[in-house]
Design an enzyme around this catalytic site. Structure first.
Site, short mmCIF file in Angstrom:
data_model
loop_
_atom_site.label_atom_id
_atom_site.label_comp_id
_atom_site.label_asym_id
_atom_site.label_seq_id
_atom_site.Cartn_x
_atom_site.Cartn_y
_atom_site.Cartn_z
N THR A 39 101.42 -49.12 -9.86
CA THR A 39 100.14 -48.29 -10.08
C THR A 39 99.12 -49.26 -11.05
O THR A 39 99.56 -49.90 -11.71
CB THR A 39 100.26 -46.97 -10.66
N HIS A 72 99.84 -35.79 -6.66
CA HIS A 72 98.78 -35.75 -5.77
C HIS A 72 98.89 -34.98 -4.45
O HIS A 72 98.27 -35.16 -3.65
CB HIS A 72 98.39 -37.20 -5.70
N GLU A 82 100.36 -57.82 -10.32
CA GLU A 82 99.05 -57.88 -10.83
C GLU A 82 98.81 -57.34 -12.17
O GLU A 82 99.62 -56.26 -12.62
CB GLU A 82 98.15 -57.22 -9.63
N TYR A 115 92.64 -38.48 7.79
CA TYR A 115 94.13 -38.02 7.27
C TYR A 115 95.17 -38.23 8.51
O TYR A 115 96.03 -38.70 8.22
CB TYR A 115 94.43 -36.82 6.49
N1 APR Z 1 105.15 -53.79 -6.06
C1 APR Z 1 104.72 -53.45 -7.32
N2 APR Z 1 103.33 -53.07 -7.01
C2 APR Z 1 102.56 -53.55 -6.16
C3 APR Z 1 102.93 -54.30 -5.03
C4 APR Z 1 104.37 -54.49 -5.04
N3 APR Z 1 105.15 -54.92 -3.89
N4 APR Z 1 102.07 -54.43 -4.32
C5 APR Z 1 101.04 -54.08 -4.90
N5 APR Z 1 101.24 -53.56 -5.89
C6 APR Z 1 100.21 -52.89 -7.15
C7 APR Z 1 98.91 -53.45 -7.24
O1 APR Z 1 98.77 -54.62 -8.00
C8 APR Z 1 98.16 -52.16 -7.84
O2 APR Z 1 98.18 -52.32 -9.26
O3 APR Z 1 100.21 -51.48 -6.84
C9 APR Z 1 99.04 -51.14 -7.36
C10 APR Z 1 98.23 -50.08 -6.40
O4 APR Z 1 97.08 -49.84 -7.00
P1 APR Z 1 96.25 -48.64 -6.20
O5 APR Z 1 95.81 -49.10 -4.92
O6 APR Z 1 94.98 -48.20 -7.04
O7 APR Z 1 97.30 -47.33 -5.96
P2 APR Z 1 97.46 -46.03 -7.17
O8 APR Z 1 97.74 -47.01 -8.56
O9 APR Z 1 98.72 -45.49 -6.71
O10 APR Z 1 96.23 -45.16 -7.18
C11 APR Z 1 96.66 -43.91 -7.95
O11 APR Z 1 94.54 -43.16 -7.06
O12 APR Z 1 93.19 -42.79 -5.51
C12 APR Z 1 94.08 -42.18 -5.96
O13 APR Z 1 95.30 -40.44 -5.27
C13 APR Z 1 95.15 -41.47 -5.38
O14 APR Z 1 97.41 -41.82 -5.85
C14 APR Z 1 96.30 -42.60 -5.77
C15 APR Z 1 95.60 -42.93 -7.24
#
Ligand code: APR
Length: 247
Positions: A194, A124, A221, A71
């Site tokens: 997300t 979170h 994606e 962290y």
């Molecule tokens: N604009 C929009 N989306 C994007 C971009 C961008 N420039 N770049 C990447 N992404 C998308 C990816 O395609 C993916 O679908 O952002 C998403 C990120 O996904 P994760 O890495 O899974 O993150 P997140 O969805 O926020 O995870 C949710 O999971 O692990 C826990 O607490 C953690 O808050 C987190 C939660």
């Protein structure tokens, strides 16, 4: 793109006509600020760990120093990181249209708040907050914690932990309750950046759809939430969100 796929202009019209808008963001909204997305973030010495192996109470109790160091590195990487156009567009819309938008985030990076968004529902927690690992006693004063990795209470040995929600922990009730109410009440929900892999945050989009809202996914994606979306805008948040909200 098939003929019946709603375009960005169609989605803008939906937003323009909506009295109540809910926005759910994930790590992707911060990607263009240079913050690796949650599932891309594991690099360097952390590459051999999956987030799920570090972001848990059991992992912290097993090896407090390792989890605290992870962290600390994430906090350090965020020093000097600025909100991007997507964060600013959300904050500016809220200022132009008070009370019309509820911003819900899974992110702990503080960039929405840094862009000026107020009342952000942080599902979170906050990477930059600390709290006690065990129920604090009278001797536990967070501001007087002894320097350590992690800091600790020198009277009872309680450890300081990051103020984020770990896997397996309940989300803050007030934030989740407000987010669910906003999902049920909105006419349009924007789901930005997300993967939708984590619950209950990911379930908010389905809740909104079931309550009659139009659900729009903004992501370069495919995501797990595409199935509940009425519109999918494939592209980066820092470009699409300002275009969607410039009214
Ligand atoms: N604009 C929009 N989306 C994007 C971009 C961008 N420039 N770049 C990447 N992404 C998308 C990816 O395609 C993916 O679908 O952002 C998403 C990120 O996904 P994760 O890495 O899974 O993150 P997140 O969805 O926020 O995870 C949710 O999971 O692990 C826990 O607490 C953690 O808050 C987190 C939660």
């Amino acid at each position: 793109m098939s003929a019946d796929t709603p375009t960005l202009d169609t989605v803008r019209a939906w937003l323009w006509a909506a009295r109540r808008i809910a926005v759910l963001t994930g790590a992707g909204v911060s990607a263009e600020s240079g913050v690796p997305t949650f599932r891309d973030a594991q690099t360097g010495l952390w590459a051999r760990f999956r987030p799920e192996e570090l972001a848990t109470e059991a992992a912290f109790r097993r090896d407090p120093g390792r989890v605290w160091a992870w962290y600390a590195e994430r906090r350090a990487r965020l020093q000097g990181v600025q909100p991007n156009a997507g964060h600013h567009a959300l904050a500016a819309f809220e200022q132009r249209h008070p009370g019309r938008m509820t911003l819900i985030t899974q992110n702990v990076d503080g960039l929405h708040q840094g862009a000026g968004s107020r009342g952000v529902l942080c599902l979170h927690g906050d990477l930059f907050e600390n709290r006690w690992l065990d129920v604090p006693r009278d001797c536990c004063r967070i501001d007087d914690a002894c320097v350590g990795h992690p800091p600790y209470c020198d009277r009872c040995g309680n450890l300081v932990r990051p103020g984020v929600v770990w896997f397996g922990e309940p989300l803050p009730y007030a934030a989740l309750d407000a987010a669910q109410r906003a999902a049920r009440a909105c006419e349009v929900m924007l789901v930005v950046g997300t993967s939708g892999q984590v619950q209950p945050a990911g379930g908010l989009a389905r809740l909104a759809r079931q309550a009659g809202a139009r659900v729009v996914v903004v992501n370069p994606e495919p995501t797990e939430l595409d199935a509940v979306a009425h519109a999918i805008l494939a592209g980066p948040a820092a470009r699409l969100v300002p275009e969607l909200l410039d009214f």
